[in-house]
Design an enzyme around this catalytic site. Structure first.
Site, PDB file in Angstrom:
ATOM      1  N   SER A 549       9.632  47.758  30.504  1.00 50.04           N
ATOM      2  CA  SER A 549      10.375  46.648  29.921  1.00 50.04           C
ATOM      3  C   SER A 549       9.502  45.971  28.858  1.00 50.04           C
ATOM      4  O   SER A 549       9.092  46.620  27.895  1.00 50.04           O
ATOM      5  CB  SER A 549      10.826  45.692  31.017  1.00 50.04           C
ATOM      6  N   ASP A 635      21.656  50.212  30.786  1.00 44.48           N
ATOM      7  CA  ASP A 635      20.720  49.092  30.891  1.00 44.48           C
ATOM      8  C   ASP A 635      21.152  47.957  29.955  1.00 44.48           C
ATOM      9  O   ASP A 635      21.169  48.140  28.738  1.00 44.48           O
ATOM     10  CB  ASP A 635      19.320  49.583  30.500  1.00 44.48           C
ATOM     11  N   HIS A 670      18.550  49.269  34.110  1.00 43.77           N
ATOM     12  CA  HIS A 670      17.182  48.803  33.914  1.00 43.77           C
ATOM     13  C   HIS A 670      16.267  49.171  35.074  1.00 43.77           C
ATOM     14  O   HIS A 670      15.090  49.430  34.874  1.00 43.77           O
ATOM     15  CB  HIS A 670      17.205  47.280  33.729  1.00 43.77           C
TER      16      HIS A 670
END
Length: 701
Positions: A549, A635, A670
């Site tokens: 991320s 995501d 995600h």
């Protein structure tokens, strides 16, 4: 990656230049076409993805498969090892509430949690939610929230079945084990019950996947008939709900990364409008707990960079009535507060080490719960009950598996309730955890936590995995992770760089790694790598960097700026297309992220700052380490096209090194795969890549 394959040719993404000019600066993006114009629809239904984009992503997956196919046996071995360290029928320590104690557990071989309860003083348990049964008809399944009603008759629960983080809420009857007809769609997954158990509050996500509205749902009615309770007008703010410490209020917590504001709904009078606690002031953050006629507020007001605790009367809680209880102490970061009928508990951190401090609210005496390892992780776990002297907390270190304790705040005694079991065996004495300090370019001292197998020769030849994050004020705890042992047992050193941008050394440490100071995060990571080389834990080109991320952005920036130190880089769901994302105010996270990165739409300075480090925009004609980028098609946080565009530009621009690989999970978001064992497959790919990049994959099987 089921079998070895002959490496195929790397896919070549067509260049379709798209140029734009902002603040007099023209930027050309050859791969903007990889962003599906219908991305909002793709989040809800991945099948509508543009066929050209799907074809390209599929080709990249085939290429990655072909190049890492020879590690298929290693990956299976890694999964088997990691699964062997999981207690398959693991369960939480039951948490008491009234006549019952509530728990979560897994069944042997099960991928998903089961939610249940037992009589408070022990006895047979009953299961109300069976995650494995609920997931069986879905490729992806992840629980959101799950909360029993105050009368213990109902269980509100939510799940996401696409990976897009749109959660549907349902309500299950404990007596019948069946769901009511109520279905509430497109929420963030959380629920707060009204005191009479006839309605609940929830947050609805808008078309851009933003949590802006608080609604109240009455049982037995349709979602279309729900009542709007509160709507946030600032698209840069997120809104979430939770119960207050006493259980009397629903707290509407709103904010961005710099400012916050909270409102209270009286759960005994759910029709009454929410009451504002203290109006938002830019740069002032606060969170609260309630006890009797008083609020206890954790805040950075009055330039308390590392936060302080104040009190305010519940009847008039505005800012002018705040009074210091625990004053601001520079360098001692107050992370969290928890409140019970007779005690205030705070979690604080100094020099990257946490502590729990307990204050008796009658005598005002304080004491701390102490630990003596060189690096460790500590967390309070909360309670359903307010009228209790019991504090539950969790402790672990990089060598010590997680331990859950019940602590009597009056008697000051601790009882071990659970120690994480490692079925395949684990001897903490076989491993060493230590810490060094890296000197950054500007003299800042960066802590680096280290784990390795006792007896490893520290002569600069060992491969090393260096993990980092460094954003949003999130600290990276030196906690136990059984999966890492698969690398460490193969001769790897595992290290965590506690870089600026995180709050490992206080909130000032975070502020020193954001916006115009963002590059400190990247330089700290490179300095940590160099310090590990200098201390002979590893050598240049023996390090594999790993982050996800915003930590994936770190990986992209470090690959551009200090790639020569690394054998490999793993970037999971990497936020690498920073400029384009921050310029698109329709994306779910963009307006809320402007306080973190800057607003390049409004500010030329922010535009130039982001352009100067954005990994995608700074790919150069130079040699790069081997890179594995991993994304998820649905995501909503880091969209699939960010890693796809990055890898396409790297492959077209770099002058040597590599290879660079893209793996897109076409059925997840995600968090990657949703089942606890399916997730091991993805970790095994990361570790196999790391072993391969370091040149020890074959020896490691």
């Amino acid at each position: 990656m089921t079998q070895a394959k002959t490496p195929s040719q790397p896919p070549v993404a067509p260049r379709r230049p798209h140029s734009f000019t902002r603040h007099g600066i023209t930027v050309t993006d050859d791969y903007a076409w990889l962003k599906d114009a219908k991305w909002q629809e793709v989040l809800r239904d991945p099948k509508v993805l543009d066929p050209d984009i799907r074809k390209y992503l599929d080709e990249e997956n085939v290429y990655t498969d072909s190049l890492l196919g020879h590690t298929a046996g290693l990956q299976k071995t890694l999964v088997r090892e990691m699964r062997g360290r999981i207690k398959e029928d693991d369960s939480s320590v039951p948490s008491p509430d009234g006549p019952f104690a509530y728990f979560r557990r897994f069944r042997e071989g099960g991928q998903h949690e089961l939610f249940g309860r037992m009589p408070r003083d022990g006895g047979d348990g009953e299961i109300v939610l069976d995650g494995d049964a609920l997931a069986k008809d879905h490729k992806y399944f992840r629980f959101g929230g799950s909360r029993h009603s105050y009368d213990h008759k109902l269980q509100a629960w939510s799940a996401d079945t696409k990976g897009s983080e749109y959660f549907s809420i349902r309500v299950r009857d404990w007596a019948t084990a069946k769901d009511l007809d109520d279905v509430v769609e497109e929420t963030d997954g959380g629920v707060v019950w009204a005191a009479d158990c006839k309605s609940f509050f929830y947050v609805k996500l808008d078309d851009n996947h933003r949590p802006m509205q608080v609604w109240r749902h009455r049982l037995g009615t349709k979602q279309a008939d729900d009542t709007l309770i509160y709507e946030e007008q600032d698209a840069g703010w997120f809104t979430h709900l939770h119960e207050s410490t006493s259980g009397r209020f629903c707290v509407i917590a709103g904010g961005d990364h710099e400012t916050s504001e909270q409102r209270l709904i009286d759960l005994a009078n759910p029709g009454a409008p929410p009451r504002l606690v203290a109006a938002r002031e830019e740069g002032v953050q606060y969170s609260l707990a309630d006890r009797g006629d008083q609020l206890f507020i954790l805040t950075n007001a009055d330039d308390a960079i590392d936060f302080k605790i104040v009190t305010a009367p519940l009847s008039s809680p505005e800012r002018k009535n705040w009074r210091d209880l625990i004053p601001y102490r520079p360098g001692i970061y107050l992370i969290d507060l928890d409140l019970y009928a007779g005690h205030l508990v705070r979690l604080e951190r100094a020099n990257a080490l946490p502590a729990i401090v307990i204050r008796d609210l009658v005598s005002n005496e304080e004491h701390a719960i102490a630990f003596d390892e060189a690096a460790y992780s500590l967390d309070t776990m909360g309670s359903y009950e307010f009228e209790t002297t019991n504090l539950r907390f969790a402790y672990s270190s990089m060598t010590t598996p997680s331990e859950v304790y019940d602590y009597d705040m009056v008697k000051r005694t601790r009882t071990l309730r659970k120690r994480q079991e490692i079925p395949s065996g684990h001897n903490a004495a076989d491993y060493v955890t230590t810490r060094i300090t890296a000197k950054a370019h500007d003299g800042a001292e960066v802590p680096v936590s280290i784990l390795y197998r006792r007896g490893l020769k520290l002569d600069g030849t060992a491969p090393l995995l260096l993990y980092g994050y460094g954003s949003y004020g999130m600290a990276m705890p030196a906690s136990f992770n059984a999966n890492r042992l698969s690398l460490v047992d193969r001769g790897f050193v595992y290290a965590i760089a506690h870089i600026r941008g995180g709050a490992d050394k206080g909130w000032g440490w975070y502020l020193d790694g954001k916006r115009e100071k963002k590059t400190n995060s990247f330089d700290d990571f490179a300095a940590s790598a160099q310090a590990l080389i200098d201390a002979k834990y590893t050598g240049a080109k023996r390090i594999v960097g790993h982050g996800g991320s915003a930590g994936g952005m770190l990986m992209g920036a470090v690959a551009n700026r200090a790639g020569e130190l690394f054998a490999g880089i793993v970037a999971e769901v990497p936020f690498v297309d920073v400029l384009n994302t921050m310029l698109d105010d329709t994306l779910p996270l963009t307006p809320p992220e402007w306080p973190e990165w800057g607003n390049p739409i409004e500010s030329e300075q922010d535009f130039r700052t982001i352009l100067s480090y954005s990994p995608y925009d700074n790919v150069a004609a130079k040699a790069y380490p081997a890179i594995l980028a991993m994304g998820g098609l649905t995501d909503p946080r880091v969209t699939y096209w960010e890693p796809a565009k990055w890898i396409a530009r790297l492959r077209a621009t770099m002058s040597g090194g590599g290879p660079v690989l893209l793996r897109t999970n076409m059925g997840a978001g995600h968090g990657g795969a949703s089942g606890r064992f399916d997730r091991l497959d993805e970790i095994a790919i990361v570790y196999a890549f790391a072993l391969w990049a370091a040149g020890v994959a074959e020896a490691g099987v």
